[in-house]
Design a protein around this motif. Structure first.
Motif, PDB file in Angstrom:
ATOM      1  N   UNK A 480       1.617  14.962  44.259  1.00  0.00           N
ATOM      2  CA  UNK A 480       0.484  14.781  43.353  1.00  0.00           C
ATOM      3  C   UNK A 480      -0.288  16.093  43.271  1.00  0.00           C
ATOM      4  N   UNK A 481      -0.817  16.361  42.069  1.00  0.00           N
ATOM      5  CA  UNK A 481      -1.715  17.508  41.885  1.00  0.00           C
ATOM      6  C   UNK A 481      -3.007  16.981  41.289  1.00  0.00           C
ATOM      7  N   UNK A 482      -4.123  17.369  41.920  1.00  0.00           N
ATOM      8  CA  UNK A 482      -5.434  16.913  41.495  1.00  0.00           C
ATOM      9  C   UNK A 482      -6.346  18.107  41.294  1.00  0.00           C
ATOM     10  N   UNK A 483      -7.387  17.926  40.427  1.00  0.00           N
ATOM     11  CA  UNK A 483      -8.381  18.984  40.316  1.00  0.00           C
ATOM     12  C   UNK A 483      -9.343  18.884  41.493  1.00  0.00           C
ATOM     13  N   UNK A 484     -10.312  19.780  41.532  1.00  0.00           N
ATOM     14  CA  UNK A 484     -11.194  19.839  42.686  1.00  0.00           C
ATOM     15  C   UNK A 484     -12.157  18.665  42.747  1.00  0.00           C
ATOM     16  N   UNK A 485     -12.185  17.866  41.690  1.00  0.00           N
ATOM     17  CA  UNK A 485     -13.003  16.648  41.706  1.00  0.00           C
ATOM     18  C   UNK A 485     -12.185  15.420  42.077  1.00  0.00           C
ATOM     19  N   UNK A 487      -9.490  14.306  40.449  1.00  0.00           N
ATOM     20  CA  UNK A 487      -8.837  13.652  39.312  1.00  0.00           C
ATOM     21  C   UNK A 487      -7.342  13.951  39.349  1.00  0.00           C
ATOM     22  N   UNK A 488      -6.524  12.902  39.268  1.00  0.00           N
ATOM     23  CA  UNK A 488      -5.071  13.049  39.317  1.00  0.00           C
ATOM     24  C   UNK A 488      -4.567  13.608  37.980  1.00  0.00           C
ATOM     25  N   UNK A 489      -3.861  14.744  38.062  1.00  0.00           N
ATOM     26  CA  UNK A 489      -3.354  15.408  36.864  1.00  0.00           C
ATOM     27  C   UNK A 489      -1.845  15.338  36.734  1.00  0.00           C
ATOM     28  N   UNK A 490      -1.137  15.127  37.860  1.00  0.00           N
ATOM     29  CA  UNK A 490       0.328  15.231  37.844  1.00  0.00           C
ATOM     30  C   UNK A 490       0.876  14.456  39.033  1.00  0.00           C
ATOM     31  N   UNK A 491       1.979  13.761  38.819  1.00  0.00           N
ATOM     32  CA  UNK A 491       2.654  13.079  39.922  1.00  0.00           C
ATOM     33  C   UNK A 491       4.138  12.972  39.611  1.00  0.00           C
ATOM     34  N   UNK A 492       4.989  13.112  40.656  1.00  0.00           N
ATOM     35  CA  UNK A 492       6.417  12.881  40.525  1.00  0.00           C
ATOM     36  C   UNK A 492       6.999  12.643  41.925  1.00  0.00           C
ATOM     37  N   UNK A 493       8.230  12.130  41.962  1.00  0.00           N
ATOM     38  CA  UNK A 493       8.883  11.831  43.253  1.00  0.00           C
ATOM     39  C   UNK A 493       9.377  13.114  43.911  1.00  0.00           C
ATOM     40  N   UNK A 494       9.303  13.157  45.240  1.00  0.00           N
ATOM     41  CA  UNK A 494       9.821  14.276  46.030  1.00  0.00           C
ATOM     42  C   UNK A 494      11.344  14.333  45.918  1.00  0.00           C
ATOM     43  N   UNK A 495      11.904  15.541  45.964  1.00  0.00           N
ATOM     44  CA  UNK A 495      13.354  15.690  45.963  1.00  0.00           C
ATOM     45  C   UNK A 495      13.916  15.085  47.255  1.00  0.00           C
ATOM     46  N   UNK A 516       1.250  15.903  49.168  1.00  0.00           N
ATOM     47  CA  UNK A 516       2.569  15.305  49.351  1.00  0.00           C
ATOM     48  C   UNK A 516       2.417  14.146  50.346  1.00  0.00           C
ATOM     49  N   UNK A 517       2.937  12.976  49.955  1.00  0.00           N
ATOM     50  CA  UNK A 517       2.842  11.800  50.833  1.00  0.00           C
ATOM     51  C   UNK A 517       4.240  11.238  51.082  1.00  0.00           C
ATOM     52  N   UNK A 518       4.545  11.018  52.366  1.00  0.00           N
ATOM     53  CA  UNK A 518       5.827  10.422  52.755  1.00  0.00           C
ATOM     54  C   UNK A 518       5.556   9.443  53.886  1.00  0.00           C
ATOM     55  N   UNK A 519       5.853   8.175  53.629  1.00  0.00           N
ATOM     56  CA  UNK A 519       5.564   7.157  54.650  1.00  0.00           C
ATOM     57  C   UNK A 519       4.068   7.106  54.917  1.00  0.00           C
ATOM     58  N   UNK A 521       2.433   9.631  56.296  1.00  0.00           N
ATOM     59  CA  UNK A 521       1.955  10.997  56.468  1.00  0.00           C
ATOM     60  C   UNK A 521       1.580  11.613  55.110  1.00  0.00           C
ATOM     61  N   UNK A 522       0.450  12.299  55.108  1.00  0.00           N
ATOM     62  CA  UNK A 522      -0.017  12.990  53.900  1.00  0.00           C
ATOM     63  C   UNK A 522      -0.342  14.428  54.244  1.00  0.00           C
ATOM     64  N   UNK A 523       0.212  15.364  53.443  1.00  0.00           N
ATOM     65  CA  UNK A 523      -0.103  16.776  53.587  1.00  0.00           C
ATOM     66  C   UNK A 523      -0.845  17.252  52.329  1.00  0.00           C
ATOM     67  N   UNK A 524      -1.793  18.149  52.489  1.00  0.00           N
ATOM     68  CA  UNK A 524      -2.517  18.716  51.338  1.00  0.00           C
ATOM     69  C   UNK A 524      -2.578  20.233  51.461  1.00  0.00           C
ATOM     70  N   UNK A 525      -2.739  20.879  50.314  1.00  0.00           N
ATOM     71  CA  UNK A 525      -2.836  22.341  50.292  1.00  0.00           C
ATOM     72  C   UNK A 525      -3.522  22.746  48.987  1.00  0.00           C
ATOM     73  N   UNK A 526      -4.331  23.798  49.024  1.00  0.00           N
ATOM     74  CA  UNK A 526      -4.953  24.323  47.807  1.00  0.00           C
ATOM     75  C   UNK A 526      -3.943  25.187  47.053  1.00  0.00           C
ATOM     76  N   UNK A 527      -4.032  25.122  45.697  1.00  0.00           N
ATOM     77  CA  UNK A 527      -3.158  25.917  44.828  1.00  0.00           C
ATOM     78  C   UNK A 527      -4.018  26.601  43.778  1.00  0.00           C
ATOM     79  N   UNK A 528      -3.780  27.878  43.564  1.00  0.00           N
ATOM     80  CA  UNK A 528      -4.458  28.629  42.508  1.00  0.00           C
ATOM     81  C   UNK A 528      -3.461  28.883  41.391  1.00  0.00           C
ATOM     82  N   UNK A 529      -3.827  28.451  40.171  1.00  0.00           N
ATOM     83  CA  UNK A 529      -2.965  28.680  38.996  1.00  0.00           C
ATOM     84  C   UNK A 529      -3.566  29.825  38.174  1.00  0.00           C
TER      85      UNK A 529
END
Length: 530
Positions: A480-485, A487-495, A516-519, A521-529
């Motif tokens: 999933x990709x969300x903005x800083x507020x 808001x969900x902008x993008x989602x798809x299944x993991x390879x 990224x969520x699996x079972x 466990x949830x991991x998060x990270x900031x991304x700059x576009x």
């Protein structure tokens, strides 16, 4: 276009055109000179598709066949009283012509011409009769005419009453206009009527608007002053939400007004050819999203008015050898022939026929902001490659705007102390008003997060894609990709059964959260576009 251009070049050599400025999106197709000075012009198409220029001449009325623009041929001429001013409008197959003050012993009144015959035209001069406060009077001269879609003739600036607007019905008998009523609150130099609304250009009294549902009792709607307090001409947009005016003064403006609410009329923009060059605009006409204007010593001029808050010059042709102010050069314009050709009457140089390429302007609103906080950065330096120009930003919102004719790409280089510089591209698109935001990343901002068990993104900052690496292979999961507020902008299944996953970044520039969520466990990270 090539054929027209060759014809235009040949014509330029033959008549010795005096164009002072390089034409923009216009081609001269034909020209006809006169021994007498000209004034206004209108157009007419007969039942066989032939096109005609109806030309006001100081000493009469001329009808010219312009079906073949390179060979304009006068069909007939009707002499009249000598006058600087002569205006023409049409209803059905009739032309209505009237002049203002005459140097001849008497005024002609209203000339009515049946255009059904170009070889032996039928015509008559009449003095339209009006009744003002039970007293009958006759109009022997006027400054301008208008005929609306209902067949109502408006005579402006006549020698009756205060010289407002005399209104006559043409539908019952075009040869004998019947009096309906008069706007008599002030002198009107020119005007335009559509539906039951009369727009009047009243010179020093500004613009006046009246409801003429009841022609015998016009009702006040609005009044305001134009930039130079000399409202000479007016023309509303097709949707009646904007009206364009000209001030017939040195360095005068074409102005646009929001008239969607008559109780709160507001100016949206104003335009002049080159500031302080003294050129005088004369008559503006609306053609869709464009405003076609005759400028005295400048000639034909075309504005893109799709956005009335930002008027852009997109076409021109200088018909006159003269420059500066002065009431010489182009008097009238007519852009409504079915062929799309434009007629211009230049007082000294004669009748011109043009082809115009109505190229819409591309408008860009741009802003510079901090990609983390979203705050404007007015101290940033912006360089645009197409213009080879550094841009001054607004001190409040760090914005600027640029407009171009047509569609093409540009490169921008943005720099500011303590921020990563930006080198990026954007596109101008003809007919489109677009917004571009340059988001700058602070140098001291880190996107490194977590330990060896955390996600990693590369590249980051990213432009077109980023590769997400998880600490282990995941049998299932979601990205999933969300903005800083949040808001969900993008989602798809993991390879499946992989510890990497590539994500295409179809997102605006900015700062985002990748999750990224699996079972359980949830991991998060900031991304700059970028």
């Amino acid at each position: 276009m090539k054929k027209h251009l060759l014809a235009a070049l040949s014509l330029l050599i033959g008549v010795g055109s005096f164009a002072q400025n390089t034409p923009v999106n216009t081609v001269l197709l034909g020209q006809r000179t006169y021994t007498a000075d000209l004034n206004d012009v209108w157009g007419y198409e007969d039942g066989n598709g032939n096109e005609y220029a109806l030309v006001g001449v100081r000493n009469g009325f001329s009808v010219v066949d312009v079906t073949v623009p390179s060979n304009p041929v006068e069909q007939f001429f009707i002499p009249g009283s000598n006058s600087t001013w002569r205006d023409i409008k049409t209803y059905d197959h009739y032309a209505y012509v009237m002049h203002d003050f005459s140097s001849s012993p008497s005024n002609n009144g209203l000339l009515i011409v049946d255009l059904d015959s170009m070889t032996n035209p039928t015509f008559q001069f009449i003095y339209p009769k009006a009744i003002i406060n039970t007293v009958e009077d006759s109009a022997t001269r006027s400054h301008n005419l208008w005929i609306d879609e209902n067949g109502v003739l408006y005579i402006f600036g006549a020698d009756v009453g205060l010289g407002g607007a005399l209104m006559f019905d043409l539908t019952n008998d075009p040869w004998n206009p019947s009096f309906l009523g008069m706007y008599n609150s002030s002198y009107l130099h020119d005007g335009f009527a559509r539906g039951d609304t009369l727009w009047g250009a009243a010179l020093g009294n500004g613009m006046v608007v009246s409801d003429v549902t009841n022609k015998s009792q016009p009702a006040f709607r609005a009044q305001w002053n134009t930039p130079s307090t000399f409202a000479h001409n007016c023309w509303p947009s097709d949707d009646n939400q904007t009206i364009f005016t000209t001030d017939e003064v040195s360095s005068g403006y074409i102005a646009a007004y929001d008239v969607s609410d008559f109780s709160n009329v507001s100016e949206t923009d104003r335009f002049r050819v080159v500031p302080n060059n003294q050129t005088i605009p004369h008559n503006a006409h609306v053609l869709g999203n464009f405003v076609v204007t005759s400028y005295y010593t400048y000639g034909l001029h075309i504005l893109d008015a799709q956005d009335p808050t930002w008027l852009i010059e997109v076409g021109s042709y200088d018909s006159s050898p003269l420059s500066g102010d002065g009431y010489d050069g182009a008097w009238g314009a007519y852009p409504y022939l079915p062929s799309g050709n434009i007629l211009i009457t230049d007082i000294q140089e004669g009748l011109f026929i043009f082809e115009a390429n109505y190229t819409p302007a591309a408008r860009i609103y741009a802003f510079v902001e901090d990609s983390v906080t979203g705050l404007p950065l007015p101290a940033a330096k912006v360089y645009l490659q197409a213009d080879n120009d550094s841009v001054a930003l607004d001190p409040v919102d760090a914005g600027f705007r640029r407009a171009k004719i047509g569609s093409f790409g540009d490169s921008a280089f943005v720099s500011l102390a303590n921020y990563h510089p930006i080198a990026t591209t954007f596109n101008y698109q003809g007919g489109v008003v677009d917004t571009v935001v340059f988001k700058m990343l602070p140098i001291d901002f880190s996107v490194e997060e977590g330990d060896v068990n955390a996600l990693s993104l590369a590249p980051n900052p990213a432009k077109d894609f980023t590769l997400i690496t998880a600490p282990r292979a995941l049998a299932d999961g979601d990205v999933r990709i969300m903005d800083m507020n949040g808001k969900l902008l993008y989602t798809e299944a993991w390879t499946s059964n992989s510890n990497t996953h590539k994500v295409a970044l179809n997102l605006p520039e900015g700062l985002y959260i990748v999750e990224v969520q699996s079972g359980q466990t949830t991991w998060t990270h900031k991304l700059v576009k970028h």
